[in-house]
Design a protein around this motif. Sequence first.
Motif, PDB file in Angstrom:
ATOM      1  N   PRO A  29      43.202 -52.290 -12.953  1.00  0.00           N
ATOM      2  CA  PRO A  29      43.404 -52.577 -11.534  1.00  0.00           C
ATOM      3  C   PRO A  29      42.769 -51.489 -10.669  1.00  0.00           C
ATOM      4  CG  PRO A  29      45.469 -52.771 -12.734  1.00  0.00           C
ATOM      5  CD  PRO A  29      44.465 -52.175 -13.675  1.00  0.00           C
ATOM      6  N   CYS A  30      42.252 -51.900  -9.526  1.00  0.00           N
ATOM      7  CA  CYS A  30      41.640 -50.956  -8.602  1.00  0.00           C
ATOM      8  C   CYS A  30      42.095 -51.278  -7.180  1.00  0.00           C
ATOM      9  CB  CYS A  30      40.125 -51.003  -8.705  1.00  0.00           C
ATOM     10  SG  CYS A  30      39.417 -52.585  -8.224  1.00  0.00           S
ATOM     11  N   ARG A  31      41.850 -50.363  -6.261  1.00  0.00           N
ATOM     12  CA  ARG A  31      42.193 -50.593  -4.867  1.00  0.00           C
ATOM     13  C   ARG A  31      40.937 -51.054  -4.126  1.00  0.00           C
ATOM     14  NH1 ARG A  31      43.094 -45.931  -0.637  1.00  0.00           N
ATOM     15  NH2 ARG A  31      40.884 -46.288  -0.545  1.00  0.00           N
ATOM     16  N   VAL A  32      41.050 -52.133  -3.377  1.00  0.00           N
ATOM     17  CA  VAL A  32      39.955 -52.607  -2.537  1.00  0.00           C
ATOM     18  C   VAL A  32      40.469 -52.743  -1.115  1.00  0.00           C
ATOM     19  CG1 VAL A  32      38.670 -53.771  -4.366  1.00  0.00           C
ATOM     20  CG2 VAL A  32      40.403 -55.017  -3.145  1.00  0.00           C
ATOM     21  N   SER A  33      39.583 -52.508  -0.150  1.00  0.00           N
ATOM     22  CA  SER A  33      39.938 -52.589   1.262  1.00  0.00           C
ATOM     23  C   SER A  33      38.958 -53.487   1.984  1.00  0.00           C
ATOM     24  CB  SER A  33      39.881 -51.199   1.909  1.00  0.00           C
ATOM     25  OG  SER A  33      40.783 -50.332   1.301  1.00  0.00           O
ATOM     26  N   VAL A  34      39.454 -54.154   3.022  1.00  0.00           N
ATOM     27  CA  VAL A  34      38.600 -54.990   3.854  1.00  0.00           C
ATOM     28  C   VAL A  34      39.176 -54.976   5.274  1.00  0.00           C
ATOM     29  CG1 VAL A  34      39.803 -57.159   3.350  1.00  0.00           C
ATOM     30  CG2 VAL A  34      37.410 -57.218   4.003  1.00  0.00           C
ATOM     31  N   GLU A  35      38.302 -55.040   6.272  1.00  0.00           N
ATOM     32  CA  GLU A  35      38.720 -55.088   7.663  1.00  0.00           C
ATOM     33  C   GLU A  35      38.683 -56.533   8.131  1.00  0.00           C
ATOM     34  OE1 GLU A  35      36.855 -53.110  11.470  1.00  0.00           O
ATOM     35  OE2 GLU A  35      37.398 -51.585   9.986  1.00  0.00           O
ATOM     36  N   ALA A  36      39.806 -57.006   8.697  1.00  0.00           N
ATOM     37  CA  ALA A  36      39.910 -58.398   9.134  1.00  0.00           C
ATOM     38  C   ALA A  36      41.044 -58.529  10.148  1.00  0.00           C
ATOM     39  CB  ALA A  36      40.176 -59.301   7.936  1.00  0.00           C
TER      40      ALA A  36
END
Length: 66
Positions: A29-36
């Motif tokens: 598992p990894c951390r992902v980020s997105v702006e929305a």
Amino acid sequence: MAYQHSTQTRPKFQYRFLALSRSDMSAKPCRVSVEAPTEHDARMVLAPYFILSLAARLPAQGVCNA
């Protein structure tokens, strides 16, 4: 009669997810980020590639303490 159009934009947030790759089942598992503007929009961007679990919703712009 003329209609007034709203010039207010929707605030954006940074959504962080704990993610598992859909293509590599042995990946950790990894951390992902997105702006929305919404969690649904954030998931729409990442869902084709990752299995997601929401970790955080943060304001996209920092607060100025001037």
